[in-house]
Design a protein around this motif. Sequence first.
Motif, PDB file in Angstrom:
ATOM      1  N   ALA A 173      32.060  46.854  28.727  1.00 44.72           N
ATOM      2  CA  ALA A 173      32.895  46.542  27.569  1.00 44.72           C
ATOM      3  C   ALA A 173      32.839  47.718  26.613  1.00 44.72           C
ATOM      4  CB  ALA A 173      32.421  45.270  26.876  1.00 44.72           C
ATOM      5  N   PRO A 225      30.504  41.214  29.406  1.00 44.70           N
ATOM      6  CA  PRO A 225      31.430  41.073  30.533  1.00 44.70           C
ATOM      7  C   PRO A 225      31.273  39.721  31.205  1.00 44.70           C
ATOM      8  CG  PRO A 225      29.559  42.432  31.159  1.00 44.70           C
ATOM      9  CD  PRO A 225      29.432  42.174  29.678  1.00 44.70           C
ATOM     10  N   GLN A 240      42.606  44.894  25.595  1.00 42.06           N
ATOM     11  CA  GLN A 240      42.998  45.396  26.901  1.00 42.06           C
ATOM     12  C   GLN A 240      41.989  44.922  27.950  1.00 42.06           C
ATOM     13  OE1 GLN A 240      45.075  49.470  27.697  1.00 42.06           O
ATOM     14  NE2 GLN A 240      42.878  49.813  27.597  1.00 42.06           N
ATOM     15  N   SER A 241      42.477  44.279  28.985  1.00 43.82           N
ATOM     16  CA  SER A 241      41.622  43.841  30.082  1.00 43.82           C
ATOM     17  C   SER A 241      42.510  43.526  31.260  1.00 43.82           C
ATOM     18  CB  SER A 241      40.804  42.598  29.696  1.00 43.82           C
ATOM     19  OG  SER A 241      41.634  41.455  29.602  1.00 43.82           O
ATOM     20  N   TYR A 253      49.320  46.915  25.817  1.00 40.60           N
ATOM     21  CA  TYR A 253      48.143  46.078  25.588  1.00 40.60           C
ATOM     22  C   TYR A 253      48.516  44.970  24.616  1.00 40.60           C
ATOM     23  CZ  TYR A 253      48.080  49.379  21.686  1.00 40.60           C
ATOM     24  OH  TYR A 253      48.449  50.159  20.627  1.00 40.60           O
ATOM     25  N   CYS A 281      34.122  39.279  24.215  1.00 44.60           N
ATOM     26  CA  CYS A 281      34.628  40.577  24.655  1.00 44.60           C
ATOM     27  C   CYS A 281      33.518  41.608  24.781  1.00 44.60           C
ATOM     28  CB  CYS A 281      35.699  41.088  23.691  1.00 44.60           C
ATOM     29  SG  CYS A 281      37.231  40.136  23.689  1.00 44.60           S
ATOM     30  N   GLU A 332      35.739  46.698  31.635  1.00 38.36           N
ATOM     31  CA  GLU A 332      36.322  45.395  31.962  1.00 38.36           C
ATOM     32  C   GLU A 332      37.148  44.862  30.793  1.00 38.36           C
ATOM     33  OE1 GLU A 332      33.452  42.647  33.503  1.00 38.36           O
ATOM     34  OE2 GLU A 332      32.365  44.208  34.590  1.00 38.36           O
ATOM     35  N   VAL A 333      36.663  45.102  29.590  1.00 38.97           N
ATOM     36  CA  VAL A 333      37.384  44.700  28.379  1.00 38.97           C
ATOM     37  C   VAL A 333      37.256  45.822  27.364  1.00 38.97           C
ATOM     38  CG1 VAL A 333      37.595  43.015  26.513  1.00 38.97           C
ATOM     39  CG2 VAL A 333      36.846  42.264  28.773  1.00 38.97           C
ATOM     40  N   SER A 334      38.335  46.151  26.689  1.00 40.39           N
ATOM     41  CA  SER A 334      38.283  47.141  25.609  1.00 40.39           C
ATOM     42  C   SER A 334      39.054  46.621  24.411  1.00 40.39           C
ATOM     43  CB  SER A 334      38.849  48.493  26.066  1.00 40.39           C
ATOM     44  OG  SER A 334      40.181  48.361  26.503  1.00 40.39           O
ATOM     45  N   GLN A 389      46.647  43.463  30.634  1.00 40.61           N
ATOM     46  CA  GLN A 389      47.351  44.702  30.907  1.00 40.61           C
ATOM     47  C   GLN A 389      48.831  44.456  31.144  1.00 40.61           C
ATOM     48  OE1 GLN A 389      45.392  46.747  34.068  1.00 40.61           O
ATOM     49  NE2 GLN A 389      43.733  47.491  32.782  1.00 40.61           N
TER      50      GLN A 389
END
Length: 500
Positions: A303, A162, A124-125, A145, A159, A343-345, A129
Amino acid sequence: GRWVVMVDPLSNNGSNDNGNGTEGNRVHHFRRCLNAGLALHGLSTNADAFLPVSIDGAYQALRGGKSGNGGTNDQSSPNRQLFEGSAALSLALETSTLFYRLHHRRQPSSSHSNHSRRSRIGIQSGFYQGYSGNTGFDDDNNEPYASAPSLTYHEFLACARPSSDRRRSILELDALLRPISYPSSATAGGGVGSIAGGGALSASVLASLTSAGLVGSSGDSLGELQKRLMRGTSIERKRMEQQQQQQRRQYRSSRGGSSSRKSEPGEWLEDISTNALGGGGLLSSLSGNSIPFGRRADHHHFALSTSLRPAASDARSFTAGDNSSSAFLRPMMESMGVGYRPEVSLGAVVKDTVVDLTGVGSYWRSVFTDRSVSKSTPVAAGGGSSGNHLPLQQQKQNLSPKDVASHTPILSVLGNSTRSYPRLHSISSGFIDALNSRSNMGYLSRDVMAGVIPEKDDCEEALEHCQELVDVYEPAMGSGLVLGEDANDGVDAYFDEDED
């Protein structure tokens, strides 16, 4: 890419001196502060990601000690603590690295219904999205996602750092390594209604939850961990709306579970030590953050990744053809994305449990045996009711090591956020004192001449890098999280400059 893990030794009261006392203690304090700064500079500049971990923190997370529940009268020897802390770290690190270690064999679409999904990865980012790029799995099409069978090592590292600032390479590790609850004989294998604390749901509501991937088609009950992951999410709100509609059709009114509506998604990601204020955190810090530094929700997250090996009692719902991995992954992704907005997950759920991983043999049997007889408080105590479960002292009687392991989920959270600021600030402050304090000048000159440490110019260059990291990870001014911050200092300094 390089990923460095630095392990801190067990805490020792004799080594926590502040430079006072005998000259030997002052020399030890000087070298400890200097080495901490040099290590931070060397490792962070030569690695793409740098993760400090603490054996003492891992031991406390495993045993439910002072970092989570106010302390226990633990009489374990240092060797025992080192052994169990190392075991806890290995479990958390193994789970957190599943993203690039999964060997996912994609099944043909025609035979998908005959095979059990052993793992799920969500990404997810801002780039992903609203897009699901993996259309080979039927239950991926409606996810908000992207998903992937696995990531490469380099993708995982990308990932974790960031893209906005590649200097942010300091990670922190938190984990849940203990059972949340032990179901009693009266409630084990109970109905799905146990999630709301009420009676069994109707067939229509159960069918809707099953079609949404929230429960298996076999009707297995939702475990305590799954309830906590779902708390505050849109999944739970949908479930409650369906339940209320069913109750209205039966001319009943109920407000059961209304308190869950007030919960924010991702409350389970908080540190368990914050539960004294009424939170529902599940995690304990494995990165040596012995003093909680605000709530996770108060920090900025660059992150965030969460990996889960569910307890064997929860993994039973991973039956062929079910979307049970979505029941864990979907609330995990929503909790990170909505609750903390990194920012990223990343999220990963695997079917294999800690029992499958270790076999609960050899030394693992000793670890889980010790845990099963410890005088700790259940994790669920800080986050609300544990339903119809028995008190922990009764639950733990006559439990074998395999029984304890069967109810132990491994939930590992790897983050990159301003929560690293206190540690970096402490190292930088100690480094400054070691280099600039007049009382340390003699020790510094002697060690430089002996070749024990680099030249002072090199040490000062390393100090500049450490101070730069502190600035990079410093929370926003006015947040109340900056050490020594005065709400009026910044305003006064601004007007003072104008007057000059």
